[in-house]
Design an enzyme around this catalytic site. Structure first.
Site, PDB file in Angstrom:
ATOM      1  N   SER A   6       0.835  -1.205   0.000  1.00  0.00           N
ATOM      2  CA  SER A   6       0.000   0.000   0.000  1.00  0.00           C
ATOM      3  C   SER A   6       0.865   1.249   0.000  1.00  0.00           C
ATOM      4  CB  SER A   6      -0.914   0.005   1.227  1.00  0.00           C
ATOM      5  OG  SER A   6      -1.632   1.214   1.303  1.00  0.00           O
ATOM      6  N   HIS A  31      -0.740  -0.979  -4.496  1.00  0.00           N
ATOM      7  CA  HIS A  31      -2.084  -0.646  -4.038  1.00  0.00           C
ATOM      8  C   HIS A  31      -2.147   0.845  -3.712  1.00  0.00           C
ATOM      9  CE1 HIS A  31      -6.004  -1.851  -2.360  1.00  0.00           C
ATOM     10  NE2 HIS A  31      -5.782  -0.936  -1.418  1.00  0.00           N
ATOM     11  N   ASP A  33      -4.568   3.749  -2.317  1.00  0.00           N
ATOM     12  CA  ASP A  33      -5.802   4.046  -1.591  1.00  0.00           C
ATOM     13  C   ASP A  33      -6.200   5.497  -1.807  1.00  0.00           C
ATOM     14  OD1 ASP A  33      -6.487   1.593  -0.199  1.00  0.00           O
ATOM     15  OD2 ASP A  33      -4.641   1.887   0.943  1.00  0.00           O
ATOM     16  N   MET A  35      -8.825   8.327  -0.978  1.00  0.00           N
ATOM     17  CA  MET A  35      -9.829   8.653   0.040  1.00  0.00           C
ATOM     18  C   MET A  35     -10.304  10.086  -0.133  1.00  0.00           C
ATOM     19  SD  MET A  35      -8.082   6.945   3.419  1.00  0.00           S
ATOM     20  CE  MET A  35      -7.160   5.418   3.335  1.00  0.00           C
ATOM     21  N   HIS A  64      -7.732   1.619  -5.365  1.00  0.00           N
ATOM     22  CA  HIS A  64      -8.851   1.366  -4.454  1.00  0.00           C
ATOM     23  C   HIS A  64      -9.544   2.685  -4.160  1.00  0.00           C
ATOM     24  CE1 HIS A  64     -10.021  -0.162  -0.131  1.00  0.00           C
ATOM     25  NE2 HIS A  64     -11.070   0.048  -0.901  1.00  0.00           N
ATOM     26  N   MET A  66     -11.907   4.673  -2.265  1.00  0.00           N
ATOM     27  CA  MET A  66     -12.722   4.807  -1.061  1.00  0.00           C
ATOM     28  C   MET A  66     -13.373   6.182  -1.098  1.00  0.00           C
ATOM     29  SD  MET A  66     -10.463   2.890   1.874  1.00  0.00           S
ATOM     30  CE  MET A  66      -8.826   3.152   1.217  1.00  0.00           C
ATOM     31  N   MET A 135     -12.351  -6.111   3.044  1.00  0.00           N
ATOM     32  CA  MET A 135     -11.699  -5.255   4.036  1.00  0.00           C
ATOM     33  C   MET A 135     -11.629  -6.006   5.360  1.00  0.00           C
ATOM     34  SD  MET A 135     -10.762  -2.463   2.559  1.00  0.00           S
ATOM     35  CE  MET A 135     -10.242  -1.654   4.074  1.00  0.00           C
ATOM     36  N   GLY A 140     -10.035   3.613   6.222  1.00  0.00           N
ATOM     37  CA  GLY A 140      -9.791   5.010   6.530  1.00  0.00           C
ATOM     38  C   GLY A 140      -8.497   5.291   7.254  1.00  0.00           C
ATOM     39  N   PHE A 141      -7.937   4.291   7.930  1.00  0.00           N
ATOM     40  CA  PHE A 141      -6.707   4.505   8.688  1.00  0.00           C
ATOM     41  C   PHE A 141      -5.781   3.310   8.508  1.00  0.00           C
ATOM     42  CE2 PHE A 141     -10.054   6.837  10.889  1.00  0.00           C
ATOM     43  CZ  PHE A 141      -9.479   8.095  11.035  1.00  0.00           C
ATOM     44  N   SER A 142      -4.500   3.577   8.316  1.00  0.00           N
ATOM     45  CA  SER A 142      -3.536   2.494   8.195  1.00  0.00           C
ATOM     46  C   SER A 142      -3.088   2.034   9.579  1.00  0.00           C
ATOM     47  CB  SER A 142      -2.318   2.954   7.387  1.00  0.00           C
ATOM     48  OG  SER A 142      -1.671   4.026   8.044  1.00  0.00           O
ATOM     49  N   GLY A 143      -2.513   0.834   9.633  1.00  0.00           N
ATOM     50  CA  GLY A 143      -1.968   0.325  10.879  1.00  0.00           C
ATOM     51  C   GLY A 143      -2.975  -0.264  11.839  1.00  0.00           C
ATOM     52  N   ASP A 174      -7.426  -6.639   2.514  1.00  0.00           N
ATOM     53  CA  ASP A 174      -6.785  -5.352   2.818  1.00  0.00           C
ATOM     54  C   ASP A 174      -6.995  -5.003   4.283  1.00  0.00           C
ATOM     55  OD1 ASP A 174      -5.771  -2.802   2.915  1.00  0.00           O
ATOM     56  OD2 ASP A 174      -7.116  -1.961   1.405  1.00  0.00           O
ATOM     57  N   GLY A 175      -5.884  -4.958   5.034  1.00  0.00           N
ATOM     58  CA  GLY A 175      -5.954  -4.528   6.427  1.00  0.00           C
ATOM     59  C   GLY A 175      -5.324  -5.523   7.370  1.00  0.00           C
ATOM     60  N   GLY A 176      -4.155  -5.210   7.874  1.00  0.00           N
ATOM     61  CA  GLY A 176      -3.519  -6.064   8.868  1.00  0.00           C
ATOM     62  C   GLY A 176      -2.887  -7.324   8.342  1.00  0.00           C
ATOM     63  N   GLY A 196       0.577  -2.618   4.227  1.00  0.00           N
ATOM     64  CA  GLY A 196       1.112  -1.273   4.341  1.00  0.00           C
ATOM     65  C   GLY A 196       2.317  -1.225   5.243  1.00  0.00           C
ATOM     66  N   SER A 197       2.082  -0.870   6.506  1.00  0.00           N
ATOM     67  CA  SER A 197       3.195  -0.763   7.456  1.00  0.00           C
ATOM     68  C   SER A 197       3.874  -2.105   7.701  1.00  0.00           C
ATOM     69  CB  SER A 197       2.698  -0.169   8.778  1.00  0.00           C
ATOM     70  OG  SER A 197       1.630  -0.941   9.313  1.00  0.00           O
TER      71      SER A 197
END
Length: 239
Positions: A6, A31, A33, A35, A64, A66, A135, A140-143, A174-176, A196-197
């Site tokens: 990401s 990826h 994002d 927003m 993506h 959003m 998702m 809306g928020f990374s990490g 997507d996410g974690g 991402g992170s």
């Protein structure tokens, strides 16, 4: 497994260098994002950033959206360099029409589902999708921390797609996502992981990419391998 890092977690002061490093590490997808501050709380970037990155990158741009009313912006993102455009089911009143338009513009088409969104509409949208994005955090928020109920949802999405003649449709998470949960996600039916992170925060990138690939080396199914082999033929569109 396809890894799609990401962009939001990259170093924005040196994005050109970051994308070149991804390519050297064997990454093929990126990826992005987008927003709008309405569908999600944050505002990120739009077509101008994509256009500047596209000029010097051979990565497959997995965009993506959003954003509210995504159909209004499809042509702008296609012209800026998107190779796949993913819209949210929750943000579009006529998703089938929008998915069809994405394909008409020459992009791969994807539909995204928030954690609380039921998967039932996929039964009717599968013929018009190239990918479904699950998702595994609220957008809306990374990490954010991975939601464990996402394993069951990924499995249910894969089963629904297969039953609806969508065997070739990819499933993205997507996410974690990280090497520690990658195998379980692959076994549930995931084909593409967004990180991402958990990716950019662990250089060098070639070693981190290898860690993801090693984690899923014995995971997944033969059908998944076939889907990803077909997806490996997707290349950035000629501009």
């Amino acid at each position: 497994m396809i890894l799609s890092p990401s962009l939001l977690s990259a170093d924005f002061a040196r994005l050109g260098d970051e994308l070149a490093a991804l390519e050297r590490a064997g990454i093929r997808w990126l990826h992005l994002d987008v927003m709008d501050g309405c569908f999600v709380p944050n505002i990120t970037f739009g077509p101008p950033l994509l256009r500047s990155l596209r000029a010097s990158s051979r990565l497959f741009f997995d965009v993506h959206l959003m954003i509210e009313q995504p159909a209004r912006h499809l042509e702008a993102f296609r012209a800026a360099g998107a190779d796949m455009i993913v819209i949210h089911l929750e943000a579009d009143r006529h998703p089938q029409r929008t998915l069809t338009e994405i394909r008409r513009l020459g992009c791969k088409a994807g539909i995204a589902l928030n954690p609380g969104t039921d998967i039932a509409p996929l039964r009717w949208l599968a013929p018009d999708c190239d990918m479904v994005l699950v998702m595994s955090v609220n957008p809306g928020f990374s990490g954010q921390k991975f939601l464990p109920q996402s394993y069951a949802k990924v499995r249910a999405v894969r089963e629904l797609l297969d039953a609806a003649n969508g065997e070739s449709v990819l499933v993205q998470v997507d996410g974690g996502a990280c090497p520690e949960n990658a195998a379980a996600l692959a076994d549930a039916g995931a084909d593409v992981l967004v990180s991402g992170s958990a990716f950019f925060g662990h250089p060098p990138y070639d070693a981190r990419h290898a860690a993801f690939l090693e984690a899923v080396r014995h995971a997944g199914s033969a059908a998944g391998e076939n889907r990803r082999a077909l997806a490996a033929q997707w290349t950035p569109c000629n501009r």
